[in-house]
Design a protein around this motif. Structure first.
Motif, short mmCIF file in Angstrom:
data_model
loop_
_atom_site.label_atom_id
_atom_site.label_comp_id
_atom_site.label_asym_id
_atom_site.label_seq_id
_atom_site.Cartn_x
_atom_site.Cartn_y
_atom_site.Cartn_z
N ASP A 35 9.77 28.35 2.01
CA ASP A 35 10.31 28.24 3.37
C ASP A 35 11.75 28.76 3.41
OD1 ASP A 35 10.44 27.64 6.02
OD2 ASP A 35 9.74 25.57 5.80
N SER A 87 7.15 26.22 9.43
CA SER A 87 7.13 25.16 8.41
C SER A 87 5.86 24.31 8.57
CB SER A 87 8.37 24.27 8.52
OG SER A 87 9.54 25.04 8.28
N GLN A 94 12.52 24.11 2.98
CA GLN A 94 13.63 24.81 3.64
C GLN A 94 14.97 24.28 3.14
OE1 GLN A 94 12.63 24.97 7.75
NE2 GLN A 94 14.21 26.46 8.25
#
Ligand SMILES: Nc1ncnc2c1ncn2[C@@H]1O[C@H](COP(=O)(O)OP(=O)(O)OP(=O)(O)O)[C@@H](O)[C@H]1O
Ligand SMILES: [Mg+2]
Length: 198
Positions: free
Chosen positions: A148, A42, A72
């Motif tokens: 992500d 990330s 994410q």
């Protein structure tokens, strides 16, 4: 259109080196960014996005005018409907509302979200919310798309259709970078960037 990373390394203040000496050139296509949890996937997406300055080395984007980053964890607007989220990028591109809605609906279908089009964001399941964030990003027609863990909450069939849409975008000339633990995703990417231990 190209992103060049030259010997980048990063460490957060007071923390050990996360990664070092990473160089690559990204051209239109689909790339998997792999590595164990905590290896810096990330963080590297943040560096590619220009949101985090690497401690060492340089990132050079050439010809990138539109960047989208799908986080994410999905962040939508709780009281807005799913389709509202996807209509917005089209409206921002000066497309009239009826046409924007038609295009948004088509995109929702490609992400198998047509039945949830009029649900509020807060009522979507985790996997639906994640796919909606992807649909919104694709609607913005990015030339650099950072994603992500797009398939972490998805069953194999939904994961397959997500990868299919991202692949279409990459084939159309975008640079798509996918941070993933999912072997099936990295298998279809043209190249793999590996962080930490394999
Ligand atoms: N802003 C920050 N400040 C300090 N440490 C951070 C920051 N962001 C991330 N870290 C730390 O850096 C390391 C890498 O985090 P990162 O989120 O990039 O990993 P990741 O590979 O994406 O992991 P995961 O697979 O669990 O998502 C972790 O140890 C994390 O705690
Ligand atoms: Mg991560």
């Amino acid at each position: 259109m190209r992103v060049t990373a030259d010997r980048i390394g990063h460490a957060f203040p007071g923390q050990p080196q996360l990664f070092r000496d990473i160089s690559f050139v990204l051209e239109p296509g689909m790339y998997a960014l792999c590595g164990p949890s905590g290896s810096g996937k990330s963080t590297l997406l943040g560096i590619l996005a220009g949101w985090i300055e690497p401690k060492v080395g340089t990132i050079r984007p050439d010809g990138i005018t539109r960047m989208q980053w799908v986080f994410q964890n999905p962040h939508g607007v709780a009281r807005r409907t799913a389709i509202d989220h996807v209509v917005l990028p089209y409206l921002a591109d000066d497309i009239e509302r009826p046409a924007a809605e038609a295009q948004a609906y088509t995109l929702l279908e490609r992400f198998q979200l047509e039945e949830s089009a009029h649900k509020l964001f807060r009522d979507l399941s985790g996997g639906e919310a994640q796919r909606l964030m992807l649909a919104r990003a694709v609607a913005a027609q990015p030339d650099l798309l950072l994603v992500d863990e797009p398939t972490a909450q998805l069953d194999p069939q939904s994961a397959g259709s997500v990868v299919g849409v991202l692949d279409t975008l990459a084939t159309g000339g975008a640079v798509v970078v996918i941070a993933t633990h999912d072997e099936r995703v990295s298998a279809v990417c043209s190249r793999k960037l590996q962080l930490g231990q394999p």
